[in-house]
Design a protein around this motif. Sequence first.
Motif, PDB file in Angstrom:
ATOM      1  N   VAL A   3      -3.621   6.090  -4.193  1.00  0.00           N
ATOM      2  CA  VAL A   3      -3.030   5.333  -5.262  1.00  0.00           C
ATOM      3  C   VAL A   3      -3.841   3.951  -5.237  1.00  0.00           C
ATOM      4  O   VAL A   3      -4.194   3.379  -4.362  1.00  0.00           O
ATOM      5  CB  VAL A   3      -1.689   4.796  -5.035  1.00  0.00           C
ATOM      6  CG1 VAL A   3      -1.179   3.864  -6.073  1.00  0.00           C
ATOM      7  CG2 VAL A   3      -0.744   6.347  -5.142  1.00  0.00           C
ATOM      8  N   PRO A  32       0.866   3.121  -1.195  1.00  0.00           N
ATOM      9  CA  PRO A  32       1.901   3.317  -2.159  1.00  0.00           C
ATOM     10  C   PRO A  32       3.110   2.818  -1.772  1.00  0.00           C
ATOM     11  O   PRO A  32       3.839   2.361  -2.748  1.00  0.00           O
ATOM     12  CB  PRO A  32       2.063   4.884  -2.019  1.00  0.00           C
ATOM     13  CG  PRO A  32       0.770   5.400  -1.763  1.00  0.00           C
ATOM     14  CD  PRO A  32       0.103   4.331  -0.394  1.00  0.00           C
ATOM     15  N   VAL A  80      -2.799   8.612 -14.466  1.00  0.00           N
ATOM     16  CA  VAL A  80      -2.207   7.406 -14.514  1.00  0.00           C
ATOM     17  C   VAL A  80      -0.925   7.436 -14.052  1.00  0.00           C
ATOM     18  O   VAL A  80      -0.239   8.361 -14.473  1.00  0.00           O
ATOM     19  CB  VAL A  80      -2.288   6.913 -16.141  1.00  0.00           C
ATOM     20  CG1 VAL A  80      -1.430   5.492 -16.142  1.00  0.00           C
ATOM     21  CG2 VAL A  80      -3.789   6.675 -16.806  1.00  0.00           C
ATOM     22  N   ILE A  81      -0.544   6.662 -13.150  1.00  0.00           N
ATOM     23  CA  ILE A  81       0.556   6.601 -12.530  1.00  0.00           C
ATOM     24  C   ILE A  81       1.971   6.115 -13.180  1.00  0.00           C
ATOM     25  O   ILE A  81       1.576   4.788 -13.530  1.00  0.00           O
ATOM     26  CB  ILE A  81       0.689   6.214 -10.893  1.00  0.00           C
ATOM     27  CG1 ILE A  81      -0.507   7.266 -10.114  1.00  0.00           C
ATOM     28  CG2 ILE A  81       1.968   6.030 -10.355  1.00  0.00           C
ATOM     29  CD1 ILE A  81      -0.678   6.524  -8.773  1.00  0.00           C
ATOM     30  N   ASP A  82       2.775   6.650 -13.527  1.00  0.00           N
ATOM     31  CA  ASP A  82       3.987   6.242 -14.112  1.00  0.00           C
ATOM     32  C   ASP A  82       5.028   5.434 -13.144  1.00  0.00           C
ATOM     33  O   ASP A  82       5.368   4.333 -13.506  1.00  0.00           O
ATOM     34  CB  ASP A  82       4.906   7.393 -14.653  1.00  0.00           C
ATOM     35  CG  ASP A  82       4.084   8.236 -15.602  1.00  0.00           C
ATOM     36  OD1 ASP A  82       3.422   7.331 -16.554  1.00  0.00           O
ATOM     37  OD2 ASP A  82       4.063   9.371 -15.855  1.00  0.00           O
ATOM     38  N   SER A  83       5.183   6.254 -11.977  1.00  0.00           N
ATOM     39  CA  SER A  83       6.039   5.456 -11.048  1.00  0.00           C
ATOM     40  C   SER A  83       5.873   6.073  -9.666  1.00  0.00           C
ATOM     41  O   SER A  83       5.377   7.257  -9.591  1.00  0.00           O
ATOM     42  CB  SER A  83       7.454   5.573 -11.200  1.00  0.00           C
ATOM     43  OG  SER A  83       7.681   7.010 -11.252  1.00  0.00           O
ATOM     44  N   VAL A  84       5.745   5.269  -8.587  1.00  0.00           N
ATOM     45  CA  VAL A  84       5.984   5.503  -7.304  1.00  0.00           C
ATOM     46  C   VAL A  84       6.996   5.443  -6.535  1.00  0.00           C
ATOM     47  O   VAL A  84       7.671   4.435  -6.660  1.00  0.00           O
ATOM     48  CB  VAL A  84       4.825   4.658  -6.467  1.00  0.00           C
ATOM     49  CG1 VAL A  84       4.743   5.133  -4.849  1.00  0.00           C
ATOM     50  CG2 VAL A  84       3.473   4.960  -6.987  1.00  0.00           C
ATOM     51  N   GLY A  85       7.910   6.483  -6.088  1.00  0.00           N
ATOM     52  CA  GLY A  85       9.032   6.198  -5.636  1.00  0.00           C
ATOM     53  C   GLY A  85       9.151   6.464  -4.194  1.00  0.00           C
ATOM     54  O   GLY A  85       8.632   7.722  -3.505  1.00  0.00           O
ATOM     55  N   VAL A  86       9.230   5.601  -3.089  1.00  0.00           N
ATOM     56  CA  VAL A  86       9.044   5.415  -1.953  1.00  0.00           C
ATOM     57  C   VAL A  86      10.315   5.080  -1.087  1.00  0.00           C
ATOM     58  O   VAL A  86      10.848   4.125  -1.610  1.00  0.00           O
ATOM     59  CB  VAL A  86       7.704   4.760  -1.068  1.00  0.00           C
ATOM     60  CG1 VAL A  86       7.943   4.841   0.279  1.00  0.00           C
ATOM     61  CG2 VAL A  86       6.590   5.317  -1.632  1.00  0.00           C
TER      62      VAL A  86
ATOM     63  N   ILE D   7       7.568  10.355   2.572  1.00  0.00           N
ATOM     64  CA  ILE D   7       8.312   9.380   2.275  1.00  0.00           C
ATOM     65  C   ILE D   7       8.631   9.209   0.951  1.00  0.00           C
ATOM     66  O   ILE D   7       9.497   8.051   0.479  1.00  0.00           O
ATOM     67  CB  ILE D   7       7.739   8.117   2.920  1.00  0.00           C
ATOM     68  CG1 ILE D   7       6.232   7.781   2.387  1.00  0.00           C
ATOM     69  CG2 ILE D   7       7.469   8.248   4.610  1.00  0.00           C
ATOM     70  CD1 ILE D   7       5.721   6.594   2.576  1.00  0.00           C
ATOM     71  N   GLY D   8       8.105  10.007  -0.134  1.00  0.00           N
ATOM     72  CA  GLY D   8       8.509   9.844  -1.472  1.00  0.00           C
ATOM     73  C   GLY D   8       7.597  10.619  -2.237  1.00  0.00           C
ATOM     74  O   GLY D   8       6.850  11.557  -1.781  1.00  0.00           O
ATOM     75  N   ASN D   9       7.512  10.178  -3.487  1.00  0.00           N
ATOM     76  CA  ASN D   9       6.650  11.140  -4.629  1.00  0.00           C
ATOM     77  C   ASN D   9       6.230  10.185  -5.691  1.00  0.00           C
ATOM     78  O   ASN D   9       6.374   8.871  -5.750  1.00  0.00           O
ATOM     79  CB  ASN D   9       7.305  12.089  -5.211  1.00  0.00           C
ATOM     80  CG  ASN D   9       8.422  11.787  -6.038  1.00  0.00           C
ATOM     81  OD1 ASN D   9       9.000  10.485  -6.199  1.00  0.00           O
ATOM     82  ND2 ASN D   9       8.550  12.490  -7.061  1.00  0.00           N
ATOM     83  N   VAL D  11       4.813   9.985  -9.828  1.00  0.00           N
ATOM     84  CA  VAL D  11       4.992  10.534 -10.862  1.00  0.00           C
ATOM     85  C   VAL D  11       4.025  10.143 -12.002  1.00  0.00           C
ATOM     86  O   VAL D  11       3.894   9.030 -12.184  1.00  0.00           O
ATOM     87  CB  VAL D  11       6.360  10.359 -11.749  1.00  0.00           C
ATOM     88  CG1 VAL D  11       6.614  10.822 -13.169  1.00  0.00           C
ATOM     89  CG2 VAL D  11       7.649  10.712 -10.716  1.00  0.00           C
ATOM     90  N   ARG D  14       0.284  11.284 -17.779  1.00  0.00           N
ATOM     91  CA  ARG D  14      -1.032  11.353 -18.216  1.00  0.00           C
ATOM     92  C   ARG D  14      -2.050  11.644 -17.151  1.00  0.00           C
ATOM     93  O   ARG D  14      -2.365  10.785 -16.288  1.00  0.00           O
ATOM     94  CB  ARG D  14      -1.574   9.949 -18.918  1.00  0.00           C
ATOM     95  CG  ARG D  14      -2.902  10.069 -19.534  1.00  0.00           C
ATOM     96  CD  ARG D  14      -2.921   9.378 -20.593  1.00  0.00           C
ATOM     97  NE  ARG D  14      -2.550   7.895 -20.523  1.00  0.00           N
ATOM     98  CZ  ARG D  14      -3.246   6.578 -20.524  1.00  0.00           C
ATOM     99  NH1 ARG D  14      -4.403   6.987 -20.497  1.00  0.00           N
ATOM    100  NH2 ARG D  14      -2.466   5.534 -20.118  1.00  0.00           N
ATOM    101  N   GLN D  40      -1.347   5.644   4.482  1.00  0.00           N
ATOM    102  CA  GLN D  40      -0.690   6.463   3.279  1.00  0.00           C
ATOM    103  C   GLN D  40      -1.417   7.227   2.697  1.00  0.00           C
ATOM    104  O   GLN D  40      -2.432   6.590   1.934  1.00  0.00           O
ATOM    105  CB  GLN D  40       0.459   5.592   2.671  1.00  0.00           C
ATOM    106  CG  GLN D  40       1.528   5.024   3.673  1.00  0.00           C
ATOM    107  CD  GLN D  40       2.669   3.889   2.935  1.00  0.00           C
ATOM    108  OE1 GLN D  40       2.651   4.001   1.674  1.00  0.00           O
ATOM    109  NE2 GLN D  40       3.499   3.771   3.703  1.00  0.00           N
TER     110      GLN D  40
END
Lengths: 87, 87, 87, 87, 87
Positions: A3, A32, A80-86, D7-9, D11, D14, D40
Motif C-alpha cells: 500500500v 496498511p 486505487v484503494i477505496d479503503s483499508v480495513g485492519v 489482519i484485514g483487507n 477494497v 478502480r 505488513q
Amino acid sequence: MKVGKVIGNVVSTRKDEALVGFSLQVIEIQKPGTGEAESQLVAVDTVGAGVGDLVLVVMGGAARVALPHQAPVDATIVGVIDSVGVQ
Amino acid sequence: MKVGKVIGNVVSTRKDEALVGFSLQVIEIQKPGTGEAESQLVAVDTVGAGVGDLVLVVMGGAARVALPHQAPVDATIVGVIDSVGVQ
Amino acid sequence: MKVGKVIGNVVSTRKDEALVGFSLQVIEIQKPGTGEAESQLVAVDTVGAGVGDLVLVVMGGAARVALPHQAPVDATIVGVIDSVGVQ
Amino acid sequence: MKVGKVIGNVVSTRKDEALVGFSLQVIEIQKPGTGEAESQLVAVDTVGAGVGDLVLVVMGGAARVALPHQAPVDATIVGVIDSVGVQ
Amino acid sequence: MKVGKVIGNVVSTRKDEALVGFSLQVIEIQKPGTGEAESQLVAVDTVGAGVGDLVLVVMGGAARVALPHQAPVDATIVGVIDSVGVQ
C-alpha cells in the motif's frame, strides 16, 4: 503487494524507448495498518492515480504483467484503494 | 524503480563475456522526496548517464529487458531524470 | 549488481545434483564507495575468483543467466573487480 | 515463504481487470519462532483464509504460480497454518 | 544463496495442491562468518535436512528450479552444509 500514497512524479526525457508514454509516479510505501511511512519508489501508473491517492503497488516481475507492452519496469500501480480495513 | 545518483564506476577485466562493452556505474540510491542516501549498487548504463546525473534505476528481471542482449545483470539505468516533483 | 569480497567457501556433499561442480564462495557485500561491510551471502563463482578478491555479484534470476547449465542458484560472481572509482 | 497473520483487507474498485474477483488480504508477517511482527503487505488469498488466521505467504514470481489466471500479483496466501513447531 | 539452520517445521492441511508432499521447514538465516541470526523463513526441503542441520537455502525463482514439479514456492533447501570456511 504494498500500500502506498502517490506523493509526486518524475520527469525523464532521455530514457529507454519502451518507457515513453508511461506516467512515472513517486510512491511513499505505507504500513496498511497504521499509515506509517516505510520507503519511497517510482512506479508506472496504469490506473490513472493522482497525487494523494492511496494505491496498490506491485513489484518485481509482476509489475510487467500489468503493462500494455514489454518494458523495463519493476513497480506498477495496479489499483486505487477505496479503503483499508485492519483489525 | 528507484531514483539514484551516479557517483562512480567499476572496472573489471576478468568478467562474464556477456558483460563486455557494458558501462558499470556505481549508483547511490536516494529517497526521491528528500535526496537522502539509502544504499549503493552497480548498474549497467543504457542511456549514456555520467557522474553526478540523477537516474532512474530498474532492478530484478526488468533490468534485463532494457539490455541489447541477454546478460547476467540485475540493475540497469533506464533514464536520466530531469526533475523530481514531490509534494 | 553488488560489490563484494570473497571471504571463504562452503562445502556441501549432500546437495541438489545441478550444484555439483560449482564453487560456492562466501561473499561479504560491501558499499562500493567506502568498503563498509553490508551483509553476507553464498555465490557460485564463474570467473575463478579467490579469497580476498573484490568481485561483482549478480542476484535473482540474472544469477542463472551466467551459469553453464540450469541450476537452483540465486547469486553468482560474474566479474573480478580491478578498481572501484567513486567521487 | 513467510508466516503471517491475516489482519484485514483492502477494497479497490478502480484496479487492473485481472485482479477482479481476488480477495486482497492485509498480512502481518511474523517471525515463526516467536510470532514477533516484522512487516505488513497485501496478498491475494487462494485458500479461503480469514482474519486472525496464521497463513503461509509466497512472494515474487512464485505468487503467480498459485493463481487461477495470469495477474499482476507478487504475494499470495498458499496455505492456512495449523501449527508452527520451532525448537 | 543464504546459510541457515533448520529450527522447526510448519504444518498446513488447507493449502495449495501443488504443495502436498513437500516438507516445510522453518529456517533461521545466519551470517556464514559468525553464525549470527539474521531472519527466519519457511523453505521446502529437497535434500532430507533435519532440525539442527546447517543448510544452503535458495530464494526467488531459483527456488522452483530445484523442485520436482511446478509449485508456488520461493525458498528451497538445496544442500546440507558440511562446513563453512571463512577467513
